[in-house]
Design a protein around this motif. Structure first.
Motif, short mmCIF file in Angstrom:
data_model
loop_
_atom_site.label_atom_id
_atom_site.label_comp_id
_atom_site.label_asym_id
_atom_site.label_seq_id
_atom_site.Cartn_x
_atom_site.Cartn_y
_atom_site.Cartn_z
N GLU A 99 0.86 -1.18 0.00
CA GLU A 99 0.00 0.00 0.00
C GLU A 99 0.90 1.23 0.00
N GLY A 100 1.13 1.76 -1.19
CA GLY A 100 2.09 2.86 -1.29
C GLY A 100 3.49 2.34 -1.02
N ARG A 101 4.11 2.79 0.08
CA ARG A 101 5.47 2.36 0.39
C ARG A 101 5.53 1.27 1.45
N ARG A 102 4.39 0.96 2.07
CA ARG A 102 4.44 -0.03 3.14
C ARG A 102 3.76 -1.34 2.72
N TRP A 103 4.18 -2.42 3.40
CA TRP A 103 3.61 -3.74 3.17
C TRP A 103 2.78 -4.16 4.38
N VAL A 104 1.63 -4.76 4.10
CA VAL A 104 0.73 -5.21 5.16
C VAL A 104 0.37 -6.66 4.91
N GLN A 105 0.42 -7.46 5.98
CA GLN A 105 0.00 -8.86 5.91
C GLN A 105 -1.41 -8.97 6.46
N THR A 106 -2.29 -9.64 5.71
CA THR A 106 -3.70 -9.71 6.09
C THR A 106 -4.20 -11.15 6.04
N VAL A 107 -4.97 -11.50 7.05
CA VAL A 107 -5.68 -12.78 7.06
C VAL A 107 -7.17 -12.48 7.07
N LYS A 108 -7.91 -13.10 6.14
CA LYS A 108 -9.37 -12.98 6.13
C LYS A 108 -9.95 -14.38 6.29
N ALA A 109 -10.88 -14.50 7.23
CA ALA A 109 -11.43 -15.82 7.54
C ALA A 109 -12.91 -15.71 7.88
N GLY A 110 -13.60 -16.84 7.79
CA GLY A 110 -15.00 -16.89 8.18
C GLY A 110 -15.90 -16.01 7.35
N GLY A 111 -15.60 -15.86 6.06
CA GLY A 111 -16.38 -14.97 5.22
C GLY A 111 -17.77 -15.52 4.91
N THR A 112 -18.76 -14.64 4.94
CA THR A 112 -20.12 -15.00 4.54
C THR A 112 -20.66 -13.90 3.62
N ILE A 113 -21.60 -14.28 2.76
CA ILE A 113 -22.26 -13.32 1.88
C ILE A 113 -23.76 -13.54 2.00
N THR A 114 -24.47 -12.56 2.53
CA THR A 114 -25.92 -12.63 2.64
C THR A 114 -26.50 -11.25 2.34
N GLY A 115 -27.56 -11.23 1.56
CA GLY A 115 -28.16 -9.96 1.21
C GLY A 115 -27.20 -9.02 0.51
N GLY A 116 -26.21 -9.62 -0.20
CA GLY A 116 -25.18 -8.83 -0.86
C GLY A 116 -24.05 -8.40 0.06
N LEU A 117 -24.25 -8.54 1.37
CA LEU A 117 -23.25 -8.11 2.34
C LEU A 117 -22.15 -9.15 2.49
N MET A 118 -20.91 -8.70 2.39
CA MET A 118 -19.78 -9.57 2.70
C MET A 118 -19.32 -9.26 4.12
N ARG A 119 -19.39 -10.27 4.96
CA ARG A 119 -18.89 -10.13 6.34
C ARG A 119 -17.67 -11.03 6.48
N THR A 120 -16.55 -10.44 6.87
CA THR A 120 -15.30 -11.18 6.92
C THR A 120 -14.51 -10.79 8.17
N ARG A 121 -13.99 -11.78 8.85
CA ARG A 121 -13.08 -11.50 9.96
C ARG A 121 -11.72 -11.17 9.37
N GLU A 122 -11.18 -10.01 9.74
CA GLU A 122 -9.93 -9.54 9.14
C GLU A 122 -8.92 -9.20 10.22
N VAL A 123 -7.70 -9.71 10.06
CA VAL A 123 -6.61 -9.43 11.00
C VAL A 123 -5.40 -8.97 10.19
N GLU A 124 -4.84 -7.83 10.56
CA GLU A 124 -3.72 -7.25 9.82
C GLU A 124 -2.52 -7.02 10.73
N CYS A 125 -1.34 -7.00 10.09
CA CYS A 125 -0.11 -6.62 10.78
C CYS A 125 0.89 -6.16 9.72
N ALA A 126 1.93 -5.50 10.15
CA ALA A 126 2.97 -5.07 9.22
C ALA A 126 3.69 -6.28 8.65
N ALA A 127 4.19 -6.13 7.43
CA ALA A 127 4.96 -7.20 6.78
C ALA A 127 6.25 -6.60 6.25
N PRO A 128 7.25 -6.42 7.12
CA PRO A 128 8.50 -5.76 6.70
C PRO A 128 9.10 -6.40 5.46
#
Length: 516
Positions: A61-90
């Motif tokens: 993202e620009g000059r920095r790197w980010v590590q992301t985990v997305k889990a437990g995703g659901t889609i209902t009524g067009g809505l995407m609900r996702t558990r998201e956990v982020e941290c820096a990724a040097p």
């Protein structure tokens, strides 16, 4: 944290319209930021993370790197609900030990089980984003991504708009959708970019082909509350309707209008089944709108039935009769006009508003009424208790309409057919709560009866369509000769079918209910 989003696929025209509508809205908008995003998705060679419903990404993202985990995703009524956990990724290096959620880190470790992680796909997007504050105080980030998805040497262009709820109630996403796409024609994006990347790697395409969608069984459990059961059934109805709106807009195949009409009818039946639980004036309005839209869909579906189920088989049996060809051509011409009108309706503001309002009603518990002090008890009622009552009510109505079946008029047969269909839909919704073998036996006999009634209804519909002064090919003698032959032969068959229907009805009564 849980990420809640609505996503929409864009083409050049929709993207321009979106930007134009955004400028015209009196919203408190932050400055627009522009970034280039490069996302790299990792998995094991056998895609164990994907199978576990986990997406693992490192993104620049620009000059920095980010590590992301997305889990437990659901889609209902067009809505995407996702558990998201982020941290820096040097340095952009993947490092599972940096995942800040210990439980999620352990889960991923167990899934990976020491296997080597490799790149599955990438996304390269130019993102323009701003945060919008609505009158309610809700804050929503609008992001427009334009770029491509890559898997190995294969690339697919991609444009998407995302509305992510940052603060406030889910209502805000639906409110903003209506304002950003007032002219209709929105196309919900029901796959995250990671899933599109996997698809691209496996099939060479980042978008599944649009196809008619049949009804799917809803997993109900006797321990569920009636409210949760109602919500899940209505969600399934929404998904069937939305998918088949797209199918009709994309293809001329007859199955699209058929499944769309089925979806709208199932929705109205579901409203009837669960009205004692989630009854509300909005439910009544949505049901009326589904009926009106269904009538327009039915006009196309009836023409499909006359052509494909009546004329085509007759022409195949009698290829030397030119009247069938003339009749088919005349009806096909009318069908093209009706399809064009229906597509204008489905792609317009009215049907879009219906879809948005239906999704809102389901996903925001739109049935809640503060002045209804008994509502809480009804919502908490075990679904099995409600199911017994709902099925008994439908069965009672069927028996009442079948009274004196030997002497039913054409209108009486038509009403009985509709009641049988409502019973069938109710069983499809609630059947999983009962012993499978008993349900299967009842449904088998009900289907046989419905088939006969369906044939009788098709004949009545064809008679009405083909025998009016303004009927297709009304002034073509050859076509009219074909009409006479077609209706005459079908009438003979219908009388035999009606005798069989009476026998089938008595058999169904002997089988008796599986509920209660």
């Amino acid at each position: 944290m849980t990420e809640i989003e609505l996503k929409f696929l864009l083409d050049e025209e929709r993207a321009k319209s979106l930007r134009r509508n955004l400028k015209a809205l009196p919203l408190n908008e932050t400055g627009v930021s522009s970034r280039t995003l490069r996302g790299i998705y990792y998995d094991t060679p056998d895609h164990a993370l994907k199978q576990a419903g986990i997406a693992l990404r490192v993104r620049r993202e620009g000059r920095r790197w980010v590590q992301t985990v997305k889990a437990g995703g659901t889609i209902t009524g067009g809505l995407m609900r996702t558990r998201e956990v982020e941290c820096a990724a040097p340095g952009g290096r993947l490092d599972l030990s940096l995942i800040p959620d210990a439980a999620l880190q352990a889960e991923i470790g167990a899934v990976v089980d020491g296997a080597e992680l490799g790149v599955v796909c990438e996304t390269q997007m130019k993102r323009r984003a701003s945060t919008l504050t609505l009158e309610s105080g809700a804050r929503v980030e609008l992001a427009i991504d334009v770029g491509e998805i890559l898997a190995g040497e294969v690339a697919a262009p991609f444009q998407e708009a995302e509305l992510e709820l940052k603060a406030g109630e889910i209502d805000a996403l639906y409110d903003l959708t209506a304002k950003l796409f007032p002219e209709g024609g929105l196309h919900l994006s029901t796959l995250p970019k990671s899933a599109r990347g996997y698809m691209l790697a496996e099939t060479g395409k980042a978008q599944a082909e649009i196809a008619p969608r049949t009804a799917r069984k809803v997993r109900l459990d006797p321990a569920m509350t009636s409210e949760i059961a109602a919500r899940d059934v209505l969600r399934e109805c929404f998904e069937q309707i939305s998918a088949n709106v797209d199918a009709v807009l994309d293809s001329t195949a007859a199955e699209g209008p058929h499944q769309l009409r089925v979806g709208l009818r199932r929705l109205r039946s579901a409203f009837g089944v669960f009205k004692p639980i989630v009854g509300h004036s909005e439910l009544v309005r949505l049901s009326d709108e589904a009926k009106a839209i269904g009538a327009e869909v039915g006009a196309l579906r009836d023409l499909d039935v006359v052509i494909e189920d009546l004329i085509d088989p007759a022409e195949e049996e009698h290829p030397s009769e030119p009247g069938f060809r003339a009749l088919r051509a005349a009806i096909d011409s009318r069908r093209s006009g009706v399809r064009g009108d229906l597509r204008a309706t489905l792609g317009g503001a009215r049907v879009q508003a219906f879809q948005i309002d239906l999704a809102r009603f389901i996903e925001t518990r739109g049935w809640l009424a503060a002045e209804d002090f008994d509502q809480t008890a009804r919502l908490a009622m075990p679904v099995r208790a409600h199911a017994d009552r709902a099925l008994a009510k439908r069965w009672k109505s069927v028996r009442r309409h079948a009274r004196g079946i030997d002497h039913l008029t054409i209108d009486g047969r038509h009403e009985l057919r509709k009641e049988l269909k409502k019973l069938r839909y109710t069983i499809e919704f609630l059947g999983p709560l009962y012993p499978e073998k008993k349900v299967a036996l009842f449904v088998k006999r009900l289907k046989m009866l419905q088939t006969v009634f369906g044939d009788l209804n098709d004949l009545a519909m064809a008679e009405h369509m083909l025998c009016q002064p303004d009927s297709p090919a009304a002034r073509n003698p050859a076509a009219q000769r074909a009409v006479g032959w077609l209706l005459g032969s079908r009438a003979v068959r219908s009388e035999a079918a009606w005798s069989h229907a009476k026998e089938l009805w008595r058999g169904l009564k002997r089988t008796g209910p599986f509920w209660g």
